[in-house]
Design an enzyme around this catalytic site. Structure first.
Site, PDB file in Angstrom:
ATOM      1  N   TYR A 317       8.832   7.806   7.733  1.00 33.57           N
ATOM      2  CA  TYR A 317       9.435   6.444   7.758  1.00 33.57           C
ATOM      3  C   TYR A 317       8.586   6.009   9.170  1.00 33.57           C
ATOM      4  O   TYR A 317       8.627   6.805  10.320  1.00 33.57           O
ATOM      5  CB  TYR A 317      10.873   6.262   7.646  1.00 33.57           C
ATOM      6  CG  TYR A 317      11.144   6.242   6.391  1.00 33.57           C
ATOM      7  CD1 TYR A 317      11.754   5.200   5.625  1.00 33.57           C
ATOM      8  CD2 TYR A 317      11.267   7.455   5.486  1.00 33.57           C
ATOM      9  CE1 TYR A 317      11.878   5.187   4.112  1.00 33.57           C
ATOM     10  CE2 TYR A 317      11.526   7.531   3.994  1.00 33.57           C
ATOM     11  CZ  TYR A 317      11.791   6.470   3.473  1.00 33.57           C
ATOM     12  OH  TYR A 317      12.369   6.277   2.297  1.00 33.57           O
ATOM     13  N   ASP A 331       8.857  16.727   2.312  1.00 33.41           N
ATOM     14  CA  ASP A 331       9.887  16.942   1.029  1.00 33.41           C
ATOM     15  C   ASP A 331       9.584  18.517   0.451  1.00 33.41           C
ATOM     16  O   ASP A 331      10.326  19.066  -0.042  1.00 33.41           O
ATOM     17  CB  ASP A 331       9.261  16.083  -0.307  1.00 33.41           C
ATOM     18  CG  ASP A 331      10.313  14.489   0.391  1.00 33.41           C
ATOM     19  OD1 ASP A 331      11.137  14.565   0.767  1.00 33.41           O
ATOM     20  OD2 ASP A 331       9.655  13.661  -0.174  1.00 33.41           O
ATOM     21  N   TYR A 409      14.721   9.256  -3.456  1.00 32.63           N
ATOM     22  CA  TYR A 409      13.702   9.081  -4.445  1.00 32.63           C
ATOM     23  C   TYR A 409      13.870   9.796  -5.622  1.00 32.63           C
ATOM     24  O   TYR A 409      14.210  11.176  -5.423  1.00 32.63           O
ATOM     25  CB  TYR A 409      12.425   9.181  -3.836  1.00 32.63           C
ATOM     26  CG  TYR A 409      11.947   7.797  -3.163  1.00 32.63           C
ATOM     27  CD1 TYR A 409      11.629   6.625  -4.145  1.00 32.63           C
ATOM     28  CD2 TYR A 409      11.724   7.673  -1.688  1.00 32.63           C
ATOM     29  CE1 TYR A 409      10.973   5.417  -3.463  1.00 32.63           C
ATOM     30  CE2 TYR A 409      11.412   6.217  -1.209  1.00 32.63           C
ATOM     31  CZ  TYR A 409      11.079   5.497  -2.136  1.00 32.63           C
ATOM     32  OH  TYR A 409      10.762   4.098  -1.425  1.00 32.63           O
ATOM     33  N   HIS A 467       7.358   2.606   4.821  1.00 29.50           N
ATOM     34  CA  HIS A 467       6.887   4.153   4.869  1.00 29.50           C
ATOM     35  C   HIS A 467       5.693   4.668   4.135  1.00 29.50           C
ATOM     36  O   HIS A 467       5.247   3.714   3.426  1.00 29.50           O
ATOM     37  CB  HIS A 467       8.464   4.972   4.421  1.00 29.50           C
ATOM     38  CG  HIS A 467       8.592   4.505   3.033  1.00 29.50           C
ATOM     39  ND1 HIS A 467       9.438   3.354   2.671  1.00 29.50           N
ATOM     40  CD2 HIS A 467       8.286   5.072   1.808  1.00 29.50           C
ATOM     41  CE1 HIS A 467       9.848   3.369   1.379  1.00 29.50           C
ATOM     42  NE2 HIS A 467       9.178   4.299   0.945  1.00 29.50           N
ATOM     43  N   HIS A 469       4.256   7.561   1.058  1.00 28.96           N
ATOM     44  CA  HIS A 469       4.426   8.793   0.227  1.00 28.96           C
ATOM     45  C   HIS A 469       3.108   9.350  -0.077  1.00 28.96           C
ATOM     46  O   HIS A 469       2.096   8.943  -0.257  1.00 28.96           O
ATOM     47  CB  HIS A 469       4.873   8.094  -0.935  1.00 28.96           C
ATOM     48  CG  HIS A 469       6.169   7.475  -1.304  1.00 28.96           C
ATOM     49  ND1 HIS A 469       7.293   7.898  -1.580  1.00 28.96           N
ATOM     50  CD2 HIS A 469       6.398   5.965  -1.016  1.00 28.96           C
ATOM     51  CE1 HIS A 469       8.062   6.991  -1.720  1.00 28.96           C
ATOM     52  NE2 HIS A 469       7.604   5.900  -1.216  1.00 28.96           N
ATOM     53  N   HIS A 631       4.049   2.114   1.456  1.00 22.95           N
ATOM     54  CA  HIS A 631       5.028   1.517   0.739  1.00 22.95           C
ATOM     55  C   HIS A 631       5.641   0.591   1.656  1.00 22.95           C
ATOM     56  O   HIS A 631       6.674   0.796   2.436  1.00 22.95           O
ATOM     57  CB  HIS A 631       6.258   2.506   0.337  1.00 22.95           C
ATOM     58  CG  HIS A 631       7.111   1.816  -0.727  1.00 22.95           C
ATOM     59  ND1 HIS A 631       7.948   2.539  -1.399  1.00 22.95           N
ATOM     60  CD2 HIS A 631       7.185   0.769  -1.392  1.00 22.95           C
ATOM     61  CE1 HIS A 631       8.751   1.870  -2.236  1.00 22.95           C
ATOM     62  NE2 HIS A 631       8.287   0.520  -2.142  1.00 22.95           N
TER      63      HIS A 631
END
Length: 672
Positions: A317, A331, A409, A467, A469, A631
């Site tokens: 972010y 992640d 998410y 942010h 991905h 995003h």
């Protein structure tokens, strides 16, 4: 029994065996032991059974290393030697050694090791000196903050005196240099959240302006960040409530029917479909892994890929507020994509013709955690495979799907196999936006420019920060064998010498990458990057190969660049996000794009390995594809985000002698 009923019975039986072999006892058939089931459907890359997970943890606890304060991060399969696995795939006679690899925490220190499940012995044990395993310390910050007088006073200043109504979101801090994150430390950011009566959407009621830096080892609050007191949004934003409109009533049933059953067969975790054969399993860190992927052409079983899966995944972010310091989400390396996989919903997450499979992973106590319906396998219509002048053939795809809920998410992770030899790697993002409480109610407010500097106003007093991905796929391609080379074809226009009419011509400039550094590159949509066999040509004399495409389509802007300045710590933690294609020589322990231990650590993955500039020509090489999206949030994505996709792809390139789908049947409309 008529023919249709007999077919249905056989299909049901095969599905039952497939499910039981993937997870013993999943259908209540506990009388079969794991050993008996593995004997029926053995594959050397089968995931650990629940019995093996718990056996491994018990061996560790009973060993000289065991202790009462020990808890587990990962217990998973230690892969056998690659050459032996391929040899078994060609001639499945003898079993290979069965081992488990693990990471755990003992006395506030991390350790890694290996357990031999055949001899019940620990064969490797080592303290991890740098970095930290997967974050399994969820919720530990809450009691630490509540026991700190200054932290309680800071909450009280905001009217929060009843701590039973306050919850805390937390996450590992990452790496911000030796001053803030010294080696050996274990730090987390803890952010309070207020419980709102009737709350369904826990992202719709952010509390910003207050956060706590917590030392998990020392069990104390190191620092309190107070940056403002924006109002806490109270609108429920309940996305789960069905809103009745005219459209709701107009939706008619959509029936997907395969009256003769699916065209694939499954034995344990091995899939056979339309010339494709592959194995699949769930890994705690990277999620779905497919392996020993082959394509059989006229009886010739040809190697395509030894193993493919996520090498890393990152959602950084761009808000510099202290409460958002930990929201540089690694992640895979910090939270575990596989550990976040959830049960699939039939008819919505997956179509009703899907076959479902359970999976088992360890919990922190070393027990097996059963995930019901963790995988789905299904066929789907996917437009025309080819068509000309009224003659056409149906394109059908086989999809292997899992969905991981990682915090706010949900990521839909698909491996999509096409009959023509292509494979699509698809990642869909849906779920809830990370939200920030602000003073602004509408864009006409004087505070709007400041509050929306790093994001979009998506509701009253709520901004969703911008942010990215970012997905990294590790593809151990073995195109017609393990010895491959990687190179490029660049179409180019040049001036025609002595022109009469045409002034230019198109040529193809070809190049083979010799070293790791030469192969590192940004995605160029004009360029064709190929993994080529060193031992086989097609009937026309062309070297067989596969094209690798980092970005084959998506609905958000492509992540061309990481949106961080060159001095940012983010780029030091994960250099893989700087480029879209990397190539390394195969090494069994080089599995993760950012390195094995990411928390409080700089890059120990691709950025470090490729500094060696090893030879990759005519080698057993691994290709790493970085793809993703930037995003920038929209109002249409709040309170819940419709699924947005990003797709990478591998595609046969002179792998076949001609169009590989000439044998597809003509569809008779009258038979439908």
């Amino acid at each position: 029994m008529n023919k249709k009923k007999m077919v249905a019975s056989v299909i049901a039986l095969s599905v039952a065996f497939a499910t039981v072999s993937f997870l013993p006892g999943a259908l209540g058939i506990d009388r079969l032991s794991a050993a008996e089931i593995n004997k029926m459907v053995y594959h050397p890359l089968n995931p650990l059974t629940p019995q093996e997970i718990e056996k491994a943890s018990q061996i560790i606890r009973d060993s000289q290393y065991g202790s009462k304060d020990m808890y587990f991060s990962e217990i998973k399969l230690e892969e056998p030697d690659k050459t032996k696995v391929w040899a078994w795939d060609a001639n499945p006679i003898t079993k290979l050694p069965r081992e488990a690899t693990f990471t755990l925490i003992k006395g506030s220190k991390p350790y890694e090791g290996t357990v031999d499940l055949d001899t019940d012995k620990i064969t490797y044990w080592k303290e991890v000196k740098t970095g930290w395993p997967l974050y399994t310390e969820w919720g530990q910050t809450e009691s630490i903050v509540e026991a700190d007088e200054k932290a309680v006073a800071a909450l009280a200043k905001r009217g929060l005196t009843d701590l039973s109504k306050v919850r805390f979101a937390d996450g590992p801090l990452g790496d911000y240099g030796p001053q803030l994150t010294p080696p050996g430390s274990r730090l987390a950011i803890s952010v309070p959240r207020v419980s709102v009566e009737g709350m369904v959407n826990n992202m719709a009621h952010p509390m910003d302006g207050l956060s706590f830096l917590v030392d998990l080892n020392a069990k104390k609050v190191l620092k309190i960040y107070e940056t403002g007191t924006p109002p806490i949004p109270t609108d429920l934003n309940d996305y789960s409530k069905v809103i009745k409109t005219k459209r709701t009533d107009e939706i008619k049933p959509l029936i997907i029917s395969q009256p003769e059953g699916a065209s694939f067969s499954v034995k344990g975790t091995m899939v056979d479909w339309q010339n494709w054969k592959f194995h699949f399993r769930l890994d705690p860190r990277v999620g779905p892994i497919v392996s020993t992927v082959t394509y059989t052409e006229n009886g010739d079983k040809r190697k395509v890929m030894y193993e493919g899966g996520l090498g890393g995944m990152m959602v950084p972010y761009g808000d510099p507020d202290p409460a958002w310091l930990y929201k540089i989400f690694m992640d895979a390396g910090e939270y575990g994509v596989g550990l976040s996989v959830r049960t699939l919903n039939m008819g919505s997450d997956v179509p009703k013709n899907a076959t479902l499979f359970d999976a088992a992973l360890n919990d922190t106590a070393g027990k097996a955690n059963v995930i019901k319906s963790a995988f789905a396998l299904f066929e789907r219509y996917a437009d025309a495979e080819w068509s000309h002048n009224g003659d056409a053939r149906e394109r059908r795809e086989l999809v292997l799907r899992a969905i991981a809920t990682i915090g706010n998410y949900d990521y839909i992770l698909d491996w999509v196999f096409l009959q023509n030899g292509s494979i699509k790697l698809m990642a869909g993002a849906t779920g809830l936006a990370q939200a920030k409480a602000v003073d602004t109610k509408t864009m006409s407010d004087p505070t709007a420019a400041k509050d929306t500097r790093n994001g979009t106003l998506v509701d009253t007093n709520i901004v969703a920060p911008t942010h990215q991905h970012i997905f990294s796929y590790r593809l151990d391609l073995d195109v017609d064998g393990e010895t491959n080379s990687v190179g490029e074809i660049l179409p180019k226009a040049i001036t025609v010498s002595n022109p009469e009419f045409a002034r230019s011509e198109m040529i193809m400039q070809e190049k083979t990458y010799k070293t790791e550094q030469e192969a590192i590159q940004k995605f160029d949509p004009d360029k064709i990057v190929l993994v080529k066999s060193e031992s086989r040509k097609n009937i026309l004399g062309n070297t067989t190969g596969y094209q690798v495409i980092p970005f084959a389509g998506g609905t958000h802007p492509f992540m061309e660049e990481p949106l961080f300045t060159k001095t940012d710590y983010v780029l030091k933690r994960a250099e893989f996000i700087n480029n879209h294609i990397w190539v390394t020589p195969y090494k069994k322990d080089e599995l993760y794009s950012e390195g094995k231990y990411t928390t409080h650590n700089t890059d120990t993955g691709l950025g470090l390995w490729t500094q060696q500039n090893r030879d990759i020509e005519s080698e057993d090489s691994v290709v790493w594809l970085t793809t993703g999206t930037t995003h920038v949030m929209r109002a249409e994505e709040f309170p819940i985000m419709p699924t947005e996709w990003v797709t990478a792809m591998i595609k046969p390139w002179n792998f076949f002698n001609e169009t590989p789908t000439l044998d597809l049947p003509i569809i008779d409309p009258a038979a439908q």
